[in-house]
Motif scaffolding. Structure first.
Motif, PDB file in Angstrom:
ATOM      1  N   LEU A  83      33.722 -38.824   6.316  1.00 26.76           N
ATOM      2  CA  LEU A  83      34.225 -37.371   6.883  1.00 26.76           C
ATOM      3  C   LEU A  83      33.956 -36.191   6.019  1.00 26.76           C
ATOM      4  N   SER A  84      33.727 -36.431   5.017  1.00 27.07           N
ATOM      5  CA  SER A  84      33.367 -35.215   3.904  1.00 27.07           C
ATOM      6  C   SER A  84      31.932 -35.099   4.283  1.00 27.07           C
ATOM      7  N   ARG A  85      30.922 -36.139   4.195  1.00 28.00           N
ATOM      8  CA  ARG A  85      29.690 -35.655   4.642  1.00 28.00           C
ATOM      9  C   ARG A  85      29.449 -34.967   6.048  1.00 28.00           C
ATOM     10  N   GLU A  86      30.355 -35.268   6.966  1.00 22.03           N
ATOM     11  CA  GLU A  86      30.432 -34.745   8.331  1.00 22.03           C
ATOM     12  C   GLU A  86      30.638 -33.289   8.094  1.00 22.03           C
ATOM     13  N   HIS A  87      31.610 -33.031   7.402  1.00 22.35           N
ATOM     14  CA  HIS A  87      32.122 -31.449   7.308  1.00 22.35           C
ATOM     15  C   HIS A  87      31.257 -30.755   6.293  1.00 22.35           C
ATOM     16  N   ILE A  88      30.373 -31.382   5.475  1.00 19.03           N
ATOM     17  CA  ILE A  88      29.469 -30.915   4.738  1.00 19.03           C
ATOM     18  C   ILE A  88      28.102 -30.248   5.532  1.00 19.03           C
ATOM     19  N   ALA A  89      27.902 -31.304   6.687  1.00 13.65           N
ATOM     20  CA  ALA A  89      26.990 -30.938   7.458  1.00 13.65           C
ATOM     21  C   ALA A  89      27.072 -29.921   8.225  1.00 13.65           C
ATOM     22  N   ARG A  90      28.202 -29.854   8.678  1.00  8.41           N
ATOM     23  CA  ARG A  90      28.691 -28.615   9.623  1.00  8.41           C
ATOM     24  C   ARG A  90      28.729 -27.308   8.749  1.00  8.41           C
ATOM     25  N   LEU A  91      29.428 -27.493   7.802  1.00  5.43           N
ATOM     26  CA  LEU A  91      29.342 -26.180   6.848  1.00  5.43           C
ATOM     27  C   LEU A  91      27.893 -25.471   6.583  1.00  5.43           C
ATOM     28  N   ASP A  92      27.095 -26.629   6.413  1.00  2.47           N
ATOM     29  CA  ASP A  92      25.688 -26.354   6.023  1.00  2.47           C
ATOM     30  C   ASP A  92      25.043 -25.739   7.436  1.00  2.47           C
ATOM     31  N   THR A  93      25.081 -26.456   8.560  1.00  3.90           N
ATOM     32  CA  THR A  93      24.654 -25.503   9.726  1.00  3.90           C
ATOM     33  C   THR A  93      25.115 -24.203  10.088  1.00  3.90           C
ATOM     34  N   LYS A  94      26.620 -23.940   9.805  1.00  2.87           N
ATOM     35  CA  LYS A  94      27.157 -22.594  10.005  1.00  2.87           C
ATOM     36  C   LYS A  94      26.533 -21.524   8.959  1.00  2.87           C
ATOM     37  N   ILE A  95      26.199 -22.161   7.748  1.00  3.84           N
ATOM     38  CA  ILE A  95      25.821 -21.389   6.795  1.00  3.84           C
ATOM     39  C   ILE A  95      24.324 -20.917   6.919  1.00  3.84           C
ATOM     40  N   ARG A  96      23.426 -21.931   7.739  1.00  7.51           N
ATOM     41  CA  ARG A  96      22.152 -21.553   8.187  1.00  7.51           C
ATOM     42  C   ARG A  96      22.051 -20.710   9.282  1.00  7.51           C
ATOM     43  N   MET A  97      23.233 -21.022  10.208  1.00 10.75           N
ATOM     44  CA  MET A  97      23.228 -20.094  11.289  1.00 10.75           C
ATOM     45  C   MET A  97      23.637 -18.561  10.701  1.00 10.75           C
ATOM     46  N   LEU A  98      24.658 -18.311   9.805  1.00 10.24           N
ATOM     47  CA  LEU A  98      24.876 -17.085   9.413  1.00 10.24           C
ATOM     48  C   LEU A  98      23.671 -16.407   8.729  1.00 10.24           C
ATOM     49  N   ASN A  99      22.881 -17.168   7.936  1.00  8.32           N
ATOM     50  CA  ASN A  99      21.762 -16.455   7.129  1.00  8.32           C
ATOM     51  C   ASN A  99      20.927 -16.019   8.244  1.00  8.32           C
ATOM     52  N   LEU A 102      22.178 -12.794   9.710  1.00  5.97           N
ATOM     53  CA  LEU A 102      21.874 -11.815   8.649  1.00  5.97           C
ATOM     54  C   LEU A 102      20.497 -11.052   8.698  1.00  5.97           C
ATOM     55  N   LEU A 103      19.635 -12.195   8.834  1.00  3.42           N
ATOM     56  CA  LEU A 103      18.330 -11.585   9.016  1.00  3.42           C
ATOM     57  C   LEU A 103      18.057 -11.110  10.222  1.00  3.42           C
ATOM     58  N   GLU A 104      18.581 -11.280  11.040  1.00  6.50           N
ATOM     59  CA  GLU A 104      18.207 -10.616  12.613  1.00  6.50           C
ATOM     60  C   GLU A 104      18.960  -9.425  12.318  1.00  6.50           C
ATOM     61  N   CYS A 105      20.149  -9.324  11.570  1.00  7.33           N
ATOM     62  CA  CYS A 105      20.815  -7.760  11.638  1.00  7.33           C
ATOM     63  C   CYS A 105      19.767  -6.918  10.781  1.00  7.33           C
ATOM     64  N   ASP A 106      19.370  -7.554   9.596  1.00  4.68           N
ATOM     65  CA  ASP A 106      18.509  -6.729   8.858  1.00  4.68           C
ATOM     66  C   ASP A 106      17.254  -5.991   9.725  1.00  4.68           C
ATOM     67  N   GLN A 107      16.842  -6.926  10.485  1.00  2.00           N
ATOM     68  CA  GLN A 107      15.774  -6.724  11.249  1.00  2.00           C
ATOM     69  C   GLN A 107      15.829  -5.725  12.393  1.00  2.00           C
ATOM     70  N   LYS A 108      17.093  -5.810  12.908  1.00  2.00           N
ATOM     71  CA  LYS A 108      17.693  -4.706  14.043  1.00  2.00           C
ATOM     72  C   LYS A 108      17.852  -3.451  13.327  1.00  2.00           C
ATOM     73  N   LYS A 109      18.349  -3.478  12.013  1.00  2.00           N
ATOM     74  CA  LYS A 109      18.784  -2.182  11.184  1.00  2.00           C
ATOM     75  C   LYS A 109      17.514  -1.487  10.857  1.00  2.00           C
ATOM     76  N   ARG A 110      16.457  -2.022  10.570  1.00  2.00           N
ATOM     77  CA  ARG A 110      15.203  -1.631  10.425  1.00  2.00           C
ATOM     78  C   ARG A 110      14.540  -0.974  11.420  1.00  2.00           C
ATOM     79  N   GLU A 111      14.564  -1.653  12.662  1.00  2.00           N
ATOM     80  CA  GLU A 111      14.057  -1.223  14.058  1.00  2.00           C
ATOM     81  C   GLU A 111      15.006   0.046  14.157  1.00  2.00           C
ATOM     82  N   LEU A 112      16.278   0.052  14.234  1.00  2.00           N
ATOM     83  CA  LEU A 112      16.956   1.151  14.558  1.00  2.00           C
ATOM     84  C   LEU A 112      16.505   2.398  13.761  1.00  2.00           C
TER      85      LEU A 112
END
Length: 181
Positions: A83-99, A102-112
């Motif tokens: 269960l710990s491995r499964e939760h860590i994998a989920r958290l890693d996926t969410k962190i990658r998605m958030l990162n 953030l990159l997309e937001c930075d890009q949109k900010k520069r475009e704006l």
């Protein structure tokens, strides 16, 4: 047949084999003692045999029931690790998605900013100190005030009803330097 079993046995033994030098009562007593000794030896040997044949437990073990409990604990430990491995994998996926977000937001900010610069309008950051700023968020102000008064994060959470991560985010925003692009 008014006598006990021992008396009957002793009497029958005395009548048949009494030695010439001993009185009959002494011979009967000897036979009774021999019978009791034989019974005692038989009982003791039987109990000793059970101890030798029984389970041999070492110090610190709890017998057969400990084996089942140990297996159950090992199974639970394995399940917790999975269960710990499964939760860590989920958290890693969410962190990658958030990162990625953030990159997309930075890009949109520069475009704006590029679009605003081409349009010739002043950038909100370049407006200077005379430009009216947003009204402060009362929740942020409350968090900042509590921190300035020396409260810990958990105390601030209790006072504001926010989660620990939210309080840390608000405090982190306060520490960020203003964006100078």
């Amino acid at each position: 047949m008014n006598g006990t079993l021992a008396e009957v046995l002793a009497g029958s033994l005395c009548q048949s084999d009494a030695p010439a030098g001993l009185p009959k009562s002494t011979t009967a007593t000897v036979w009774i003692v021999l019978i009791i000794a034989a019974l005692f030896v038989a009982v003791v040997l039987r109990r000793l045999g059970r101890r030798r044949d029984g389970p041999k437990e070492t110090l610190g073990s709890f017998g057969a029931s400990a084996g089942g409990a140990r297996e159950e604990l090992e199974r639970l430990l394995t399940e917790i690790q999975d269960l710990s491995r499964e939760h860590i994998a989920r958290l890693d996926t969410k962190i990658r998605m958030l990162n990625q977000l953030l990159l997309e937001c930075d890009q949109k900010k520069r475009e704006l900013e590029d679009v605003l610069a081409r349009a010739g309008g002043p950038l909100p950051a370049a407006a200077g100190p005379a430009a009216p700023s947003r009204p402060p968020n009362p929740l942020q102000s409350q968090v900042y005030t509590l921190q300035d008064s020396g409260k810990e994060i958990l105390d601030i959470c209790a006072a504001t009803g926010l989660e620990k991560g939210e309080v840390e985010l608000i405090l982190g925003l306060r520490q960020m330097p203003p964006d100078k692009n």
